[in-house]
Write a protein that holds these residues in place. Structure first.
Motif, PDB file in Angstrom:
ATOM      1  N   ARG A 108       0.833  -1.213   0.000  1.00 38.87           N
ATOM      2  CA  ARG A 108       0.000   0.000   0.000  1.00 38.87           C
ATOM      3  C   ARG A 108       0.863   1.256   0.000  1.00 38.87           C
ATOM      4  O   ARG A 108       0.573   2.227  -0.688  1.00 38.87           O
ATOM      5  N   GLU A 109       1.931   1.235   0.789  1.00 37.97           N
ATOM      6  CA  GLU A 109       2.845   2.378   0.842  1.00 37.97           C
ATOM      7  C   GLU A 109       3.525   2.591  -0.516  1.00 37.97           C
ATOM      8  O   GLU A 109       3.685   3.726  -0.966  1.00 37.97           O
ATOM      9  N   LEU A 110       3.890   1.522  -1.174  1.00 39.79           N
ATOM     10  CA  LEU A 110       4.501   1.602  -2.499  1.00 39.79           C
ATOM     11  C   LEU A 110       3.560   2.291  -3.479  1.00 39.79           C
ATOM     12  O   LEU A 110       3.967   3.164  -4.250  1.00 39.79           O
ATOM     13  N   ILE A 111       2.285   1.948  -3.418  1.00 40.23           N
ATOM     14  CA  ILE A 111       1.291   2.564  -4.296  1.00 40.23           C
ATOM     15  C   ILE A 111       1.081   4.021  -3.916  1.00 40.23           C
ATOM     16  O   ILE A 111       1.049   4.898  -4.785  1.00 40.23           O
ATOM     17  N   GLU A 112       0.946   4.308  -2.629  1.00 38.01           N
ATOM     18  CA  GLU A 112       0.726   5.684  -2.176  1.00 38.01           C
ATOM     19  C   GLU A 112       1.887   6.596  -2.545  1.00 38.01           C
ATOM     20  O   GLU A 112       1.681   7.776  -2.835  1.00 38.01           O
ATOM     21  N   ASP A 113       3.095   6.065  -2.534  1.00 38.56           N
ATOM     22  CA  ASP A 113       4.278   6.859  -2.876  1.00 38.56           C
ATOM     23  C   ASP A 113       4.513   6.940  -4.375  1.00 38.56           C
ATOM     24  O   ASP A 113       5.506   7.517  -4.813  1.00 38.56           O
ATOM     25  N   ALA A 114       3.626   6.352  -5.161  1.00 39.60           N
ATOM     26  CA  ALA A 114       3.760   6.307  -6.625  1.00 39.60           C
ATOM     27  C   ALA A 114       5.115   5.723  -7.024  1.00 39.60           C
ATOM     28  O   ALA A 114       5.757   6.179  -7.962  1.00 39.60           O
ATOM     29  N   ALA A 115       5.536   4.690  -6.295  1.00 40.77           N
ATOM     30  CA  ALA A 115       6.813   4.042  -6.562  1.00 40.77           C
ATOM     31  C   ALA A 115       6.638   2.760  -7.365  1.00 40.77           C
ATOM     32  O   ALA A 115       7.554   1.964  -7.468  1.00 40.77           O
ATOM     33  N   ILE A 116       5.455   2.565  -7.911  1.00 42.32           N
ATOM     34  CA  ILE A 116       5.182   1.451  -8.818  1.00 42.32           C
ATOM     35  C   ILE A 116       4.509   2.046 -10.045  1.00 42.32           C
ATOM     36  O   ILE A 116       3.476   2.691  -9.944  1.00 42.32           O
ATOM     37  N   ILE A 117       5.143   1.851 -11.193  1.00 38.12           N
ATOM     38  CA  ILE A 117       4.711   2.519 -12.418  1.00 38.12           C
ATOM     39  C   ILE A 117       4.430   1.472 -13.486  1.00 38.12           C
ATOM     40  O   ILE A 117       5.262   0.601 -13.743  1.00 38.12           O
ATOM     41  N   PRO A 118       3.251   1.540 -14.122  1.00 43.57           N
ATOM     42  CA  PRO A 118       2.936   0.573 -15.177  1.00 43.57           C
ATOM     43  C   PRO A 118       3.933   0.674 -16.334  1.00 43.57           C
ATOM     44  O   PRO A 118       4.264   1.765 -16.779  1.00 43.57           O
ATOM     45  N   LEU A 119       4.404  -0.457 -16.792  1.00 43.64           N
ATOM     46  CA  LEU A 119       5.346  -0.498 -17.905  1.00 43.64           C
ATOM     47  C   LEU A 119       4.693  -1.128 -19.125  1.00 43.64           C
ATOM     48  O   LEU A 119       4.676  -0.560 -20.206  1.00 43.64           O
ATOM     49  N   ARG A 120       4.145  -2.318 -18.956  1.00 48.36           N
ATOM     50  CA  ARG A 120       3.389  -3.019 -19.996  1.00 48.36           C
ATOM     51  C   ARG A 120       2.113  -3.539 -19.366  1.00 48.36           C
ATOM     52  O   ARG A 120       1.834  -3.247 -18.213  1.00 48.36           O
ATOM     53  N   SER A 121       1.379  -4.336 -20.073  1.00 46.46           N
ATOM     54  CA  SER A 121       0.049  -4.738 -19.614  1.00 46.46           C
ATOM     55  C   SER A 121       0.027  -5.242 -18.166  1.00 46.46           C
ATOM     56  O   SER A 121      -0.815  -4.834 -17.398  1.00 46.46           O
ATOM     57  N   GLN A 122       0.923  -6.125 -17.784  1.00 52.15           N
ATOM     58  CA  GLN A 122       0.940  -6.641 -16.412  1.00 52.15           C
ATOM     59  C   GLN A 122       2.307  -6.495 -15.763  1.00 52.15           C
ATOM     60  O   GLN A 122       2.567  -7.095 -14.726  1.00 52.15           O
TER      61      GLN A 122
END
Length: 117
Positions: free
Chosen positions: A56-70
């Motif tokens: 959840r913290e990773l998502i809140e910090d925008a530290a996970i970015i979509p690259l390809r479909s999955q």
């Protein structure tokens, strides 16, 4: 008088963001709400509470970015490394050691949450 307005792009739907809060979060209010709701519907049984908090913290910090479909690019906890994450696997050190019987890394939990949204 300064009339410039900061903008950004939602990491999930790629729509423009104009709210300072949304720009800081990396997600618009609708996408953020969907991501929070998805955390309750995604299959997160292999993860413990600490891993889910980290995801959840990773998502809140925008530290996970979509690259390809999955596939997502994720930033390490200290911000010095980037890895590739998929709902089933990750290239981080913990992800490379994962095997049946071991808990997967929290990057995969974050990927599952985002894809469920």
């Amino acid at each position: 008088m300064n009339t410039t307005q900061q903008t950004g792009t939602c990491l999930r739907c790629h729509r423009p963001l104009t709210s300072p809060r949304s720009i800081a979060n990396g997600y618009g209010p609708t996408c953020a709400r969907r991501i929070r709701a998805a955390a309750n519907t995604a299959d997160l049984t292999p993860y413990d509470a600490r891993q889910l908090d980290s995801a959840r913290e990773l998502i809140e910090d925008a530290a996970i970015i979509p690259l390809r479909s999955q596939v997502f690019t994720v930033v390490s906890t200290d911000g010095t490394e980037t890895y590739l994450a998929h709902p089933a696997a990750c290239t981080c050190p913990a992800g490379l050691k994962a095997h049946p019987g071991r808990r997967p890394c929290y990057h995969t939990a974050a990927a599952r949450m985002l894809l469920a949204a």
